[in-house]
Design a protein around this motif. Structure first.
Motif, PDB file in Angstrom:
ATOM      1  N   ASP A 392       0.800  -1.236   0.000  1.00 34.43           N
ATOM      2  CA  ASP A 392       0.000   0.000   0.000  1.00 34.43           C
ATOM      3  C   ASP A 392       0.830   1.282   0.000  1.00 34.43           C
ATOM      4  OD1 ASP A 392      -2.387  -1.464   0.047  1.00 34.43           O
ATOM      5  OD2 ASP A 392      -2.298  -1.637   2.234  1.00 34.43           O
ATOM      6  N   GLU A 393       2.140   1.165  -0.193  1.00 35.35           N
ATOM      7  CA  GLU A 393       2.989   2.354  -0.288  1.00 35.35           C
ATOM      8  C   GLU A 393       3.596   2.424  -1.683  1.00 35.35           C
ATOM      9  OE1 GLU A 393       6.699   4.584   2.042  1.00 35.35           O
ATOM     10  OE2 GLU A 393       5.893   2.690   2.813  1.00 35.35           O
ATOM     11  N   ILE A 394       3.673   3.644  -2.242  1.00 36.45           N
ATOM     12  CA  ILE A 394       4.184   3.809  -3.597  1.00 36.45           C
ATOM     13  C   ILE A 394       5.686   4.086  -3.556  1.00 36.45           C
ATOM     14  CG2 ILE A 394       4.003   5.113  -5.748  1.00 36.45           C
ATOM     15  CD1 ILE A 394       1.152   5.804  -5.015  1.00 36.45           C
ATOM     16  N   TYR A 395       6.402   3.334  -4.387  1.00 34.73           N
ATOM     17  CA  TYR A 395       7.851   3.488  -4.515  1.00 34.73           C
ATOM     18  C   TYR A 395       8.187   3.733  -5.987  1.00 34.73           C
ATOM     19  CZ  TYR A 395       8.109   1.160   0.071  1.00 34.73           C
ATOM     20  OH  TYR A 395       7.956   0.817   1.396  1.00 34.73           O
ATOM     21  N   MET A 396       9.381   4.229  -6.223  1.00 34.89           N
ATOM     22  CA  MET A 396       9.914   4.366  -7.580  1.00 34.89           C
ATOM     23  C   MET A 396      11.074   3.402  -7.715  1.00 34.89           C
ATOM     24  SD  MET A 396       9.061   6.334 -10.178  1.00 34.89           S
ATOM     25  CE  MET A 396       9.697   6.744 -11.820  1.00 34.89           C
ATOM     26  N   THR A 397      11.020   2.535  -8.718  1.00 38.39           N
ATOM     27  CA  THR A 397      12.037   1.494  -8.851  1.00 38.39           C
ATOM     28  C   THR A 397      13.039   1.824  -9.956  1.00 38.39           C
ATOM     29  OG1 THR A 397      10.696   0.224 -10.408  1.00 38.39           O
ATOM     30  CG2 THR A 397      10.486  -0.321  -8.067  1.00 38.39           C
ATOM     31  N   GLY A 398      14.212   1.230  -9.829  1.00 40.17           N
ATOM     32  CA  GLY A 398      15.248   1.359 -10.838  1.00 40.17           C
ATOM     33  C   GLY A 398      16.278   0.260 -10.636  1.00 40.17           C
ATOM     34  N   TYR A 399      17.378   0.331 -11.388  1.00 39.08           N
ATOM     35  CA  TYR A 399      18.384  -0.723 -11.324  1.00 39.08           C
ATOM     36  C   TYR A 399      19.771  -0.142 -11.093  1.00 39.08           C
ATOM     37  CZ  TYR A 399      14.960  -4.021 -13.163  1.00 39.08           C
ATOM     38  OH  TYR A 399      13.857  -4.816 -13.338  1.00 39.08           O
ATOM     39  N   THR A 400      20.578  -0.887 -10.361  1.00 35.50           N
ATOM     40  CA  THR A 400      21.997  -0.566 -10.234  1.00 35.50           C
ATOM     41  C   THR A 400      22.685  -0.953 -11.542  1.00 35.50           C
ATOM     42  OG1 THR A 400      22.703  -2.736  -9.442  1.00 35.50           O
ATOM     43  CG2 THR A 400      21.880  -1.176  -7.787  1.00 35.50           C
ATOM     44  N   LYS A 401      23.952  -0.635 -11.655  1.00 36.80           N
ATOM     45  CA  LYS A 401      24.700  -1.041 -12.842  1.00 36.80           C
ATOM     46  C   LYS A 401      24.730  -2.566 -12.986  1.00 36.80           C
ATOM     47  CE  LYS A 401      27.925   2.646 -14.062  1.00 36.80           C
ATOM     48  NZ  LYS A 401      29.346   2.958 -14.298  1.00 36.80           N
ATOM     49  N   ALA A 407      14.451   0.342  -4.927  1.00 39.20           N
ATOM     50  CA  ALA A 407      13.357   1.320  -4.943  1.00 39.20           C
ATOM     51  C   ALA A 407      13.566   2.382  -3.884  1.00 39.20           C
ATOM     52  CB  ALA A 407      12.028   0.609  -4.713  1.00 39.20           C
ATOM     53  N   ILE A 408      13.053   3.574  -4.182  1.00 46.73           N
ATOM     54  CA  ILE A 408      13.033   4.665  -3.199  1.00 46.73           C
ATOM     55  C   ILE A 408      11.575   4.985  -2.876  1.00 46.73           C
ATOM     56  CG2 ILE A 408      15.207   5.679  -3.987  1.00 46.73           C
ATOM     57  CD1 ILE A 408      13.471   7.826  -5.447  1.00 46.73           C
ATOM     58  N   ARG A 409      11.356   5.522  -1.689  1.00 48.65           N
ATOM     59  CA  ARG A 409      10.008   5.984  -1.334  1.00 48.65           C
ATOM     60  C   ARG A 409       9.708   7.278  -2.096  1.00 48.65           C
ATOM     61  NH1 ARG A 409      11.718   3.838   3.712  1.00 48.65           N
ATOM     62  NH2 ARG A 409      10.236   2.250   4.480  1.00 48.65           N
ATOM     63  N   LEU A 410       8.504   7.365  -2.619  1.00 50.97           N
ATOM     64  CA  LEU A 410       8.138   8.571  -3.359  1.00 50.97           C
ATOM     65  C   LEU A 410       7.932   9.766  -2.438  1.00 50.97           C
ATOM     66  CD1 LEU A 410       5.736   7.583  -6.281  1.00 50.97           C
ATOM     67  CD2 LEU A 410       7.938   8.699  -6.418  1.00 50.97           C
ATOM     68  N   ASP A 411       7.334   9.512  -1.276  1.00 51.60           N
ATOM     69  CA  ASP A 411       7.095  10.591  -0.302  1.00 51.60           C
ATOM     70  C   ASP A 411       6.423  11.793  -0.962  1.00 51.60           C
ATOM     71  OD1 ASP A 411       8.215   9.124   1.778  1.00 51.60           O
ATOM     72  OD2 ASP A 411      10.235   9.854   1.352  1.00 51.60           O
ATOM     73  N   GLY A 412       5.411  11.528  -1.770  1.00 50.79           N
ATOM     74  CA  GLY A 412       4.629  12.594  -2.377  1.00 50.79           C
ATOM     75  C   GLY A 412       5.213  13.195  -3.646  1.00 50.79           C
ATOM     76  N   ARG A 413       6.399  12.766  -4.054  1.00 46.87           N
ATOM     77  CA  ARG A 413       7.008  13.325  -5.260  1.00 46.87           C
ATOM     78  C   ARG A 413       6.344  12.776  -6.527  1.00 46.87           C
ATOM     79  NH1 ARG A 413      13.182  12.001  -3.815  1.00 46.87           N
ATOM     80  NH2 ARG A 413      12.108  10.200  -2.898  1.00 46.87           N
ATOM     81  N   ASP A 414       6.459  13.530  -7.603  1.00 45.07           N
ATOM     82  CA  ASP A 414       5.857  13.162  -8.878  1.00 45.07           C
ATOM     83  C   ASP A 414       6.723  12.102  -9.564  1.00 45.07           C
ATOM     84  OD1 ASP A 414       4.651  12.955 -11.334  1.00 45.07           O
ATOM     85  OD2 ASP A 414       5.085  14.995 -11.981  1.00 45.07           O
ATOM     86  N   PRO A 415       6.191  10.892  -9.796  1.00 47.14           N
ATOM     87  CA  PRO A 415       6.998   9.846 -10.433  1.00 47.14           C
ATOM     88  C   PRO A 415       7.451  10.216 -11.845  1.00 47.14           C
ATOM     89  CG  PRO A 415       4.703   9.158 -10.228  1.00 47.14           C
ATOM     90  CD  PRO A 415       4.855  10.400  -9.429  1.00 47.14           C
ATOM     91  N   LYS A 416       6.651  11.011 -12.556  1.00 42.96           N
ATOM     92  CA  LYS A 416       7.034  11.411 -13.913  1.00 42.96           C
ATOM     93  C   LYS A 416       8.284  12.277 -13.894  1.00 42.96           C
ATOM     94  CE  LYS A 416       2.407  11.180 -15.968  1.00 42.96           C
ATOM     95  NZ  LYS A 416       1.316  11.965 -16.629  1.00 42.96           N
ATOM     96  N   ALA A 417       8.418  13.100 -12.860  1.00 43.75           N
ATOM     97  CA  ALA A 417       9.592  13.966 -12.740  1.00 43.75           C
ATOM     98  C   ALA A 417      10.837  13.172 -12.349  1.00 43.75           C
ATOM     99  CB  ALA A 417       9.330  15.067 -11.716  1.00 43.75           C
TER     100      ALA A 417
END
Length: 441
Positions: A392-401, A407-417
């Motif tokens: 129930d919490e939104i995160y933004m995911t990515g990959y290491t090299k 993933a990082i917590r969005l904490d209200g930030r815009d995922p598109k940005a």
């Protein structure tokens, strides 16, 4: 405006070519729609790596015609090279385009709509050294772009039809690759993945000019805007002390190496016509670990190859455990008509293949978890790609090299940005079995 829909089957090279055909259609004025929609043109980029792939290709062609009986259904790619006669007789198929001829798609369609009796464009690839000129200037995925730099294969593994459907090795001119990568960098792509049918054969047709795979990599490394360079599947024998040492000096190179193995048993490798031994393969992995800190080494494994005994399989299992891969793609052997392996005696029963696959998938899960755990507490940088919801919490995911997902917590930030930006931090707890939490700096 006519509508066109495309569907891709098979490998990353096919996916690249499908994107290129889509962009050709767009440039010609077609509206690109979902394959599930009613369209005037359906293009299926087929696969023929196994009998099952052939069947899926036929099914998708017939599904397209069922969606709109008046549509032009185009069969393209490997299945065309393998079964052109069958497709000529198939009422569901209107146009057939072989490998190395996908750039003819728009002219063929124009001829069709003009009522001309032109139904195909196919080349005998056995004697062709022409590299098909396809280009892309965007991809559906906006953080990572796949770049096709090579086509064809000269290896003739006993289970594989690809040398017959793709032809001999042909390399793309390095200046042509550079031009495409520069365009993609200008479009905002920060990571590229070099792909090909037999990627490490790149340049063997340019050897008189002193151009090889490493030369290409170094040239692409100089392009501004590109921050990461990954590779598709690599032949183990390309990993030499010199090659690994040179790569380790290039900061944009991702220490993520997919070294195709197929079996951890020398007897099975011989029957497969693979050109290395298990010891040689393991030595290459050690070279990578010498020149890169904790590199991700991934592989492919075929289980149940003809005449693989229980003892052979156990030898493979122990070898895989010893090398300790980050990830393994495990495939039960699938017969392909027209290959030597299809005619081999002692075909392994399907239940045995299934059982052996399950054993290796369990091992893969264990080793993959251990590799990811080795990064806990280390400082890493990830390239953010997409949001996910976990508990129930939104995160933004990515990959290491190394292609470890975090993933990082969005904490209200815009995922598109945040998409397509780099974030650094310390990797901490597992959020899921495959995703680590990155605590931002």
């Amino acid at each position: 405006m006519r509508k066109a829909a495309l569907h891709n089957l098979g490998c990353k090279v096919n996916a690249y070519e499908t994107e290129a055909m889509e962009q050709l259609l767009e440039a010609a004025g077609y509206e690109i729609v979902s394959f599930e929609e009613k369209a005037d043109v359906y293009v299926i980029n087929t696969c023929s790596v196994t009998n099952v792939a052939d069947k899926k290709s036929r099914q998708m062609l017939h599904r397209a015609k069922a969606k709109n009986p008046d549509a032009v259904v185009v069969a393209a790619g490997c299945y065309v090279q393998a079964a052109a006669d069958k497709l000529r007789e198939d009422a569901a198929v209107d146009l057939i385009i072989g490998n190395n001829r996908k750039a003819d798609l728009v002219p063929l369609l124009e001829a069709w709509f003009a009522g001309k009796e032109i139904r195909e464009s196919i080349t005998d690839l056995a004697g062709s050294n022409e590299y098909e000129k396809l280009h892309i200037n965007k991809q559906a995925e906006h953080t990572r772009a796949f770049i096709k730099v090579q086509d064809g294969c000269n290896q003739f593994c006993s289970y594989c039809i690809i040398p017959y459907t793709r032809g001999r090795v042909r390399s793309r001119r390095p200046e042509d690759v550079e031009e495409e990568v520069k365009i993609l960098a200008e479009e905002g792509y920060k990571e590229i993945v070099l792909t090909g049918i037999h990627l490490t054969s790149y340049g063997i047709d340019f050897k008189d000019e002193g151009i090889d795979f490493l030369t290409l990599i170094k040239r692409l490394h100089e392009i501004d805007g590109i921050e990461r360079i990954r590779f598709g599947s690599l032949e183990p024998r390309v990993i030499t002390e010199e090659f690994a040492s040179e790569l380790s000096r290039l900061p944009k190179i991702c220490p993520h190496f997919h070294l195709s193995l197929q079996s951890g048993c020398d007897d099975t490798l011989k029957r497969m016509n693979r050109h290395y031994t298990c010891k040689e393969y393991a030595d290459r992995c050690e070279i990578l670990r010498k020149h890169f800190r904790n590199p991700a080494i991934t592989t492919d494994v075929i289980v149940g190859f003809p005449a693989e005994t229980d003892a052979d399989f156990e030898t493979t299992r122990r070898f895989l455990e010893k090398v300790h891969f980050y990830e393994m793609h495990v495939f039960p052997y699938s017969r392909r008509a027209g290959t030597r392996a299809d005619r081999m005696p002692d075909q392994v029963p399907e239940p045995v293949k299934k059982e052996r696959s399950a054993v290796l998938l369990k091992l893969e899960k264990k080793m993959s978890g251990e590799y990811r755990s080795s990064f806990a507490g280390t400082e890493q940088e990830i390239l953010l790609e997409e949001p996910v919801t976990i508990n129930d919490e939104i995160y933004m995911t990515g990959y290491t090299k190394e292609y470890v997902k975090a993933a990082i917590r969005l904490d209200g930030r815009d995922p598109k940005a945040l998409k397509n930006t780099f974030v650094s931090g310390i990797l901490g707890d597992f959020l899921t079995e495959e995703i680590l939490l990155l605590n931002e700096k």
